[in-house]
Every structure is written in structure tokens, then in C-alpha cells.
Design an enzyme around this catalytic site. Structure first.
Site, PDB file in Angstrom:
ATOM      1  CG  ASP A 121      49.673  54.714  57.266  1.00  0.00           C
ATOM      2  OD1 ASP A 121      48.859  55.315  56.557  1.00  0.00           O
ATOM      3  OD2 ASP A 121      50.464  55.300  58.040  1.00  0.00           O
ATOM      4  CD  GLU A 135      48.627  56.138  52.433  1.00  0.00           C
ATOM      5  OE1 GLU A 135      48.054  57.227  52.422  1.00  0.00           O
ATOM      6  OE2 GLU A 135      49.364  55.778  53.375  1.00  0.00           O
TER       7      GLU A 135
END
Ligand code: CA
Length: 579
Positions: free
Chosen positions: A276, A312
Site C-alpha cells: 500500500d 501501489e
């Protein structure tokens, strides 16, 4: 990642005109090469299956019969495995499938749907965060070593991992390493310590090691990503939100903690992690983020050599390319995704430069730029995820365009990621995150049905249920299933090196090659609302055979006759050389 709006989506390349109209199609006539271009509608009956499937797979063509989706029978081993070149299914567990009737999707629900997932042609699962958390989305983790009780127990997770492994489905976890929850014990201990500290005293790590785990400062001028610690004169960094304090990832003790977390889950048997918010470890400092990711990749690989990691970095094409210097195997290609990304732009064709040819040229540019920084990169292909408006919204429900966009990312070289519900054309409402994460639509009788996230708005979900679409050869779910199976059955499709051959019909159709020794295939795209004929007489591909195709309607079969290929509107044909 959430709570941030990034404006830096990009437009890739410049070419010329296209204005698709209504994608209603004329059916084309029967192909004389019948055997290699069969009709998907043959696959609708329960029970038929395996043997034809395997024979056809070995001859390099599409199976006559696609599996019955999630029939509960022994799942097909139809899907070949090209190493880490997998088809991932992204699941927001809470909205997926409820096994115990409390209206919240859970890990046993995911396990009960593994037949569905495997039969669709997915070979990997990305679970959005599953650890204990006080939010519905769970991107603020309280305990990295446990399962949120709403989703089940550690035993449930172990059962899911075991069953995924037995089916050769890779399972990756969302690893939120940028920040913890503000009620994670590391943070609460540090806060308690700072609150007791006399105003003029300096904190000591010997007294509380956790003060080094975060970015604490007395400087009140650091801006809105810093938040005051109640009852003290200290501030802490929380880039996304006050309840998500950012970890000090350069601190050796924090790195040890992150290593321990990865080791714990790799020992449990997961295949890797989705990382993330990799741009926010050191917000605005790409080189420092790359250094940290380089450490993380090496650390994970030392534990498990074939670990799969996908980062990401919500950014433009050039910055994503830069992040490949970290050695990460994959990064999500945000340049392709969302309603403003390359794929939607080409399919919508509102600007003249977004042609099929420009899409093909983008593939080559991607390969050149990414491979320069990591020769082993695998592009992270997607169009929509949990942070994006759903794909059906980009095309106002136009099924032909939705299928075309799906066919485009599912025929690109790389690792594919499909967000749950995209395969049935679920819609979102506005930009509120909860509205992008609503209940999967299974069937009308409500079995396994989940509730929407608590703060989701009331809006009409126009997607037809899975159970209904399974029976319809023209449905979106059947298109996805065929594309996913093609992708795994023709290794060059997922893993081949791409080059552009030639554009046709005002650049609305294009032919590319993909090479993966010893296979070389061509992929022909018609990204327009009209049928097109492509004459391959004067090319190296005059003596080829059709080995697969994706059309918006099952009855539309491409014809290949006298070295001319006729494609229906919004269709894709894959050809191999004749033996
Ligand atoms: Ca439940």
C-alpha cells in the site's frame, strides 16, 4: 490507500482520429477454420468439460467448452501457470460472500467461492486488509498478526491459504507498511509516554522504544500532515489521516518489525504482498522510497525467492517507471486505469489521438521504459480498483465498450488485476469510497449476500447477478471468463514481448506481435463500433491460424479467409503461425 486525490493521471501518446458510435454489431459468417474459432455459447451446460478442455489446451487453442462457473464440482485444471504471470482477483472481503449469515463477507466466504474464482480463470487472489481494525476498510491496522473477528479467525485464514495452495491459486495480502492505526499498541504506548513526559524533557528510546517508530516533533509548522498529540506539545506525521500515523520506516527496529510481519505470513503460506501507498514512506522523496522498497524486496526474497510483490504508486507513467528501480516485480499501471487512463480514453475515443494504434504504441513504450529499470518487471494491469469509480461508469453501461476495455487489459503483457464485481459490470456512485466497495451481486435468493459498507449511499446497482449472467453466453461474466482463460492458455499473451506491426482503418484497428520463445503470436484489435477487414496477404502472417478471439457477442465469430481477417465491432483476435 485513500483520502487523497491525485491529479497526475496521464495521457500517453499522440496519434489520430476515432469516434466510436453505437457498438451494435452485425454477426459475421461461419469461419471455415471452425475448429480453432469456436463459439462460447456451447459451454453453458453443467457437467460437460474436462477432456475436451485438456486436449484443446495442448493444441494451443481455446477449449470448446468453458467451465461452468462455480458449479461446486471439481474445479478445472484448465489454467496453465506461467510462473508469476497470473490473473489476480482483488477482493474486499466484507462485501464479497457471507458464510455465516451476519451480512458481512468473511474468509470462509472467500473459501466457499474458490470454485467460482478458479472457474473464472483467476489464478491469484489479492485480499484487501484482513487484520483487526476499527474501520470498515481496515487500512489502519491494529495487529498485523491477527484476523479481524468480523472476517473470521486465524484457523479460517489457514484453511483458506491451504485450499488456495492445493489449487495453485496465489494468495497475496495487502501489506500496509506506511502507517499503523492510531490504536496500534506501538502508537498508543508512544503517545502515553509523550503525554507523561515533562514539557522540557527529551524522549528517550531506552524508556520507550516506540517513540522512534513514528515521526514525532515539537515543530508546529510542519503542515496538515502533522497532528497534535492530545495533552502534549508533540505532533506526529499522519499523511492520510490523524488516525493513520506514519511509520518511521528507516528506523532499524521498524524494519525488523516489518520483516517479522512478512516472515510470519510467508511462513503461513501466502505468496506475497500488495504494498500500500509506496509513494508515502517518504512523501515527495522518490529516491528514498526506492531505497526502502529495495530493502523490502531483498528482505522478502531472502525469505521466499519467488515471492510476488506489487506496489501501489498512484502516479503517472514516468514515475511508475522510476519505481521499477526498486526491484519490485510489479507496480500497478495507473496510466492505463480509471476513466481518464489510456484504456478508457481509447475506448471512448473522444479525442482523436486515442486510437487503437496509440494503445499499441503505449504497450511498446511501457515495455521500453519499465524494462530499462527492471528487466524482469511484470506490468500490473488493471482498469479499476477499490479506490476508483467502477469501470461500467466510464462507459455509461455500454456493454460493448466495457467488454472492449476488459479485453484490452486482459490481453496486455503483465499480471492482471480484476476488482471483484467488475466481471459483472457493477456500478459505483460518485466518488465516495464506500460506494466503490458495495455488496457483490450473487443471486436473487440472497444466499451469501453481504450488506453494503455502513456509510455507503443508497443507489441502484444495475449489474445483473452472477447466477443470471452465467446462463447468458453474451454476458459480461462470460466475456471475462473467456479472456482470463485465453490469457492463461496462450502464454505469449500474458508474457510475450510486444511490438507493433501495422495499423489499419484510420488507426482504429491494429496488429501487434508478441514473442515468447518458441511462440510468436499476433493480436489484432478492432477498437471501433464498425466491423473491419484486415488483409494480411503482404505480411509475415499470411499463413496463420486463429487460436482465440474475444467478441462482444458469442455469435460473432471472426472469419479468416483468403488471407483476410474480418473482425466484428470491438473485438480481438489472436493468431499463431501454422505448424
Ligand atoms: Ca459473515
Amino acid at each position: 490507500m485513500m483520502k487523497r486525490v491525485f491529479s497526475c493521471l496521464l495521457i500517453l501518446f499522440v496519434v489520430t482520429a476515432c469516434q466510436p458510435a453505437n457498438p451494435q454489431a452485425d454477426s459475421v459468417s461461419e469461419d471455415k477454420n471452425g475448429k480453432s474459432t469456436q463459439n462460447q455459447s456451447q459451454g453453458e451446460t453443467k457437467g460437460e468439460t474436462q477432456t475436451t478442455e485438456n486436449e484443446q489446451t495442448q493444441s494451443g487453442t481455446m477449449p470448446e467448452v468453458l467451465p461452468v462457473i462455480g458449479s461446486g464440482e471439481e474445479p478445472l485444471k484448465s489454467v496453465q501457470n506461467a510462473g508469476n504471470y497470473r490473473n489476480y482477483y482483488e477482493i474486499y472481503v466484507g462485501s464479497f460472500y457471507d458464510s455465516d449469515g451476519d451480512g458481512i463477507g468473511d474468509l470462509n466466504g472467500v473459501r466457499q467461492k474458490l470454485n467460482y474464482i478458479a472457474d473464472m480463470g483467476f489464478t491469484g487472489i489479492w485480499l484487501m486488509p484482513i487484520h483487526p481494525s476499527d474501520t470498515y476498510h481496515k487500512y489502519d491496522v491494529k495487529d498485523y498478526y491477527a484476523i479481524d473477528p468480523a472476517y473470521g479467525s486465524m484457523q479460517d485464514m489457514e484453511a483458506l491459504i491451504a485450499e488456495c495452495r492445493s489449487r495453485d491459486i496465489a494468495l497475496i495480502l495487502d501489506f500496509v507498511a506506511n502507517h499503523t492505526a492510531d490504536n496500534h499498541p506501538w502508537f498508543t504506548e508512544a503517545i502515553r509516554y509523550l503525554q507523561k513526559l515533562p514539557a522540557d524533557a527529551e524522549p528517550k528510546a531506552e524508556e520507550c522504544p516506540y517513540i522512534d517508530y513514528y515521526h514525532f516533533t515539537k515543530d508546529s509548522t510542519k503542515g496538515k500532515s502533522y497532528h497534535l498529540v492530545d495533552g502534549s506539545n508533540w505532533y506526529y506525521e499522519g499523511v492520510f489521516w490523524g488516525e493513520m500515523p506514519d511509520l518511521n520506516v528507516d528506523h532499524p527496529a521498524v524494519r525488523q518489525e516489518l520483516k517479522k510481519i512478512m516472515d510470519f505470513w510467508l511462513d503461513k503460506g501466502v505468496s506475497g504482498f500488495r504494498l500500500d501507498a509506496v509513494k508515502e514512506f517518504h512523501s515527495g522523496k522518490t529516491a528514498k522510497n526506492i531505497e526502502f522498497l529495495d530493502w523490502l524486496v531483498k528482505t522478502a526474497k531472502a525469505k521466499k525467492e519467488d515471492v510476488y510483490l506489487v506496489g501501489e504508486a498512484w502516479s503517472d507513467f514516468a514515475e511508475i517507471a522510476e519505481y521499477y528501480k526498486s526491484g519490485l516485480p510489479s507496480l500497478f499501471n495507473f496510466a492505463l486505469a480509471t476513466g481518464e487512463g489510456k484504456i478508457a480514453q481509447v475506448v471512448n475515443g473522444k479525442q482523436a489521438k486515442h486510437t487503437a494504434k496509440s494503445f499499441a504504441e503505449a504497450m511498446v513504450k511501457i515495455d521500453e521504459s519499465f524494462s530499462a529499470n527492471n528487466p524482469d518487471y511484470m506490468d500490473g494491469l488493471f482498469v479499476a480498483n477499490h479506490d476508483n469509480v467502477r469501470m461500467a461508469n466510464y462507459f455509461k453501461g455500454d456493454l460493448g465498450k466495457i467488454k472492449m476495455a476488459a479485453g484490452m487489459y486482459l490481453t496486455m503483457t503483465g499480471v492482471s488485476f480484476t476488482y471483484y464485481g467488475e466481471e459483472i459490470g457493477m456500478v459505483s456512485s460518485g466518488t465516495k469510497d464506500e460506494n466503490k466497495r458495495t455488496a457483490m451481486v450473487w443471486q436473487k435468493d440472497g444466499k451469501g449476500q453481504t450488506r453494503n459498507p455502513e456509510n455507503a449511499d443508497e443507489f441502484e446497482q444495475t449489474a445483473r447477478p452472477v447466477a443470471e449472467q452465467e446462463q447468458d453466453p453474451d454476458s459480461l461474466i462470460r466475456y471475462y471468463q473467456k479472456a482470463l482463460h485465453l490469457r492463461q492458455q496462450i502464454p505469449a499473451l500474458a508474457a510475450g514481448k510486444v511490438s507493433v506491426v501495422r495499423a489499419y482503418h484510420g488507426d482504429k484497428a491494429v496488429v501487434i506481435t508478441k514473442q515468447l520463445d518458441p511462440q510468436e503470436i499476433i493480436v489484432v484489435y478492432n477498437i471501433s463500433a464498425e466491423p473491419v477487414e484486415i488483409d494480411l496477404t503482404a505480411t509475415d502472417w499470411a499463413d496463420s491460424k486463429v487460436i482465440g478471439y474475444l467478441t462482444t457477442k458469442a455469435a460473432e465469430v471472426p472469419t479468416w479467409q483468403d488471407r483476410k481477417l474480418r473482425l466484428s465491432p470491438y473485438s480481438i483476435v489472436i493468431m499463431d503461425r501454422k505448424e
